[in-house]
Motif scaffolding. Structure first.
Motif, PDB file in Angstrom:
ATOM      1  N   GLU A   1      -1.162   2.995   9.363  1.00 39.92           N
ATOM      2  CA  GLU A   1      -2.512   2.944   8.741  1.00 39.92           C
ATOM      3  C   GLU A   1      -1.866   2.028   7.245  1.00 39.92           C
ATOM      4  O   GLU A   1      -2.608   1.420   7.103  1.00 39.92           O
ATOM      5  N   VAL A   2      -0.904   2.584   6.873  1.00 45.44           N
ATOM      6  CA  VAL A   2      -0.794   2.168   5.718  1.00 45.44           C
ATOM      7  C   VAL A   2       0.061   0.528   5.896  1.00 45.44           C
ATOM      8  O   VAL A   2      -0.164  -0.269   5.035  1.00 45.44           O
TER       9      VAL A   2
ATOM     10  N   GLU B   1      -3.100  -1.670   5.786  1.00 42.96           N
ATOM     11  CA  GLU B   1      -3.436  -1.736   4.421  1.00 42.96           C
ATOM     12  C   GLU B   1      -2.638  -2.710   3.843  1.00 42.96           C
ATOM     13  O   GLU B   1      -3.304  -3.539   2.948  1.00 42.96           O
TER      14      GLU B   1
ATOM     15  N   LYS C   1       5.588  10.867   0.786  1.00 45.04           N
ATOM     16  CA  LYS C   1       5.200   9.506  -0.058  1.00 45.04           C
ATOM     17  C   LYS C   1       5.652   8.459   1.108  1.00 45.04           C
ATOM     18  O   LYS C   1       6.850   8.271   1.200  1.00 45.04           O
TER      19      LYS C   1
ATOM     20  N   ALA D   1       0.951  -1.173   0.151  1.00 46.44           N
ATOM     21  CA  ALA D   1       0.044   0.058   0.136  1.00 46.44           C
ATOM     22  C   ALA D   1       0.816   1.286   0.004  1.00 46.44           C
ATOM     23  O   ALA D   1       2.145   1.217   0.505  1.00 46.44           O
TER      24      ALA D   1
ATOM     25  N   ALA E   1       0.693   7.589   9.808  1.00 46.64           N
ATOM     26  CA  ALA E   1       0.563   6.913   8.189  1.00 46.64           C
ATOM     27  C   ALA E   1       0.951   5.690   8.221  1.00 46.64           C
ATOM     28  O   ALA E   1       0.765   4.865   7.604  1.00 46.64           O
TER      29      ALA E   1
ATOM     30  N   ARG F   1       0.660   5.916   0.247  1.00 49.70           N
ATOM     31  CA  ARG F   1      -0.254   7.071   0.336  1.00 49.70           C
ATOM     32  C   ARG F   1       0.737   8.078   0.538  1.00 49.70           C
ATOM     33  O   ARG F   1       1.972   8.158   0.756  1.00 49.70           O
ATOM     34  N   GLN F   2       0.280   9.478   0.149  1.00 47.55           N
ATOM     35  CA  GLN F   2       0.761  10.603   0.233  1.00 47.55           C
ATOM     36  C   GLN F   2       0.352  11.302   1.787  1.00 47.55           C
ATOM     37  O   GLN F   2      -0.614  11.405   2.177  1.00 47.55           O
TER      38      GLN F   2
END
Length: 303
Positions: free
Chosen positions: A278-279, A282, A165, A157, A275, A159-160
């Protein structure tokens, strides 16, 4: 993943084989860190990632099946890097280098005939296959992975986060479950909201989730370790129980330094840590969702 980071797989899925190796390659080098929370880790070169130690840059992370035998795959990664004079400079000539290749393994031995496990050729071949885009599911180190009663695999996964990034790659092979046996619902709704009936799992000892979080920020080794620590929280959200005595849960973090961390630095780092959790969660979900049934182990998509 993120710019400057390549991923390659090599595996064997055939009669008597279901195992492989995944390499996260950073030819330009990256600041590295690690956080291990499982009670049964299988790792190499993790001590050098301590912030108090000399080496600052990592050139690859080797993730492999084969339990402790699979640590040999990292030798092939070192050979591939040394052939290209990539590594920690220790002499006057350009080829006088020692590639820095930390690694971790999952326990997938029962998925193959005894003696069939990754060796150095797997690591070298995975480097040869490394690219910006890569497959997910039952590939590389995820070929023989399981998560609870279901088939596991490689997930990813990205995300920004503001100017930065952040990406994650997970090899999902946990002793715990991604689905609550009482309700039949996944712990994370992203897997799906329909209740499923899990097959019974035989107590075969398959375990350990390992992975890498990459970020383009210019982090120190200590700051990078905070990213790895936060990513473990994402693992605990997606798999329960996590970090058991039978798991070797290990997460590496790599920071390429391509983008300066904005001031005030501590708040920017905190946002990246949030983050990271979370990533990585994911990525775990991705590994379960992308997996396919193999060797009698049912995939989530088939329930």
């Amino acid at each position: 993943m993120i710019p400057g980071v390549l991923v390659g797989h090599h595996h064997r899925i055939e009669d008597g084989w279901a195992t492989g190796t995944t390499v996260v390659l950073v030819p330009g080098g990256a600041v590295g860190a690690v956080d291990g929370r499982g009670g049964a880790p299988g790792t190499r070169e993790t001590d050098l990632l301590d912030p108090s130690n000399l080496v600052q840059q990592v050139h690859a992370v080797c993730l492999s099946g084969g339990s402790a035998y699979g640590l040999a795959a990292a030798d092939g990664v070192m050979r591939w890097l040394s052939e290209r004079s990539i590594g920690f400079q220790v002499g006057a000539q350009p080829h006088h280098v020692v590639p820095i290749v930390p690694g971790a393994v999952i326990f997938d031995l029962p998925m193959s005939e005894w003696g069939n496990r990754p060796d150095s050729s797997f690591g070298h071949a995975a480097c040869e296959a490394a690219a910006e885009t890569f497959e997910l599911g039952c590939v590389g180190a995820g070929a023989g992975a399981r998560v609870g009663a279901l088939k596991g695999g490689v997930g990813a996964a990205v995300r920004q986060v503001g100017e930065h990034k952040i990406g994650a790659l997970a090899v999902v092979n946990a002793a715990g479950e991604v689905v609550d046996r009482a309700s039949g619902l996944p712990w994370l709704p992203e897997l799906g909201t329909t209740a499923v009936e899990l097959p019974e799992r035989k107590p075969d000892g398959l375990n350990t989730t390992i992975g890498v979080v990459t970020v383009d920020a210019d982090l120190s080794k200590a700051e990078c370790r905070r990213i790895a620590m936060a990513a473990q929280d994402g693992l605990a959200r997606a798999v329960r129980p996590a970090h058991s005595m039978f798991d070797g849960d290990t997460v590496f973090a790599l920071a390429t330094g391509a983008v300066p961390l904005v001031e005030p630095r501590v708040f920017a780092l905190d946002a990246l840590c949030a983050a990271a959790a979370e990533v990585f969660a994911e990525a775990v979900v991705s590994g379960v969702r992308e997996a396919t049934s193999l060797n009698g182990v049912t995939a989530f998509r088939d329930l």
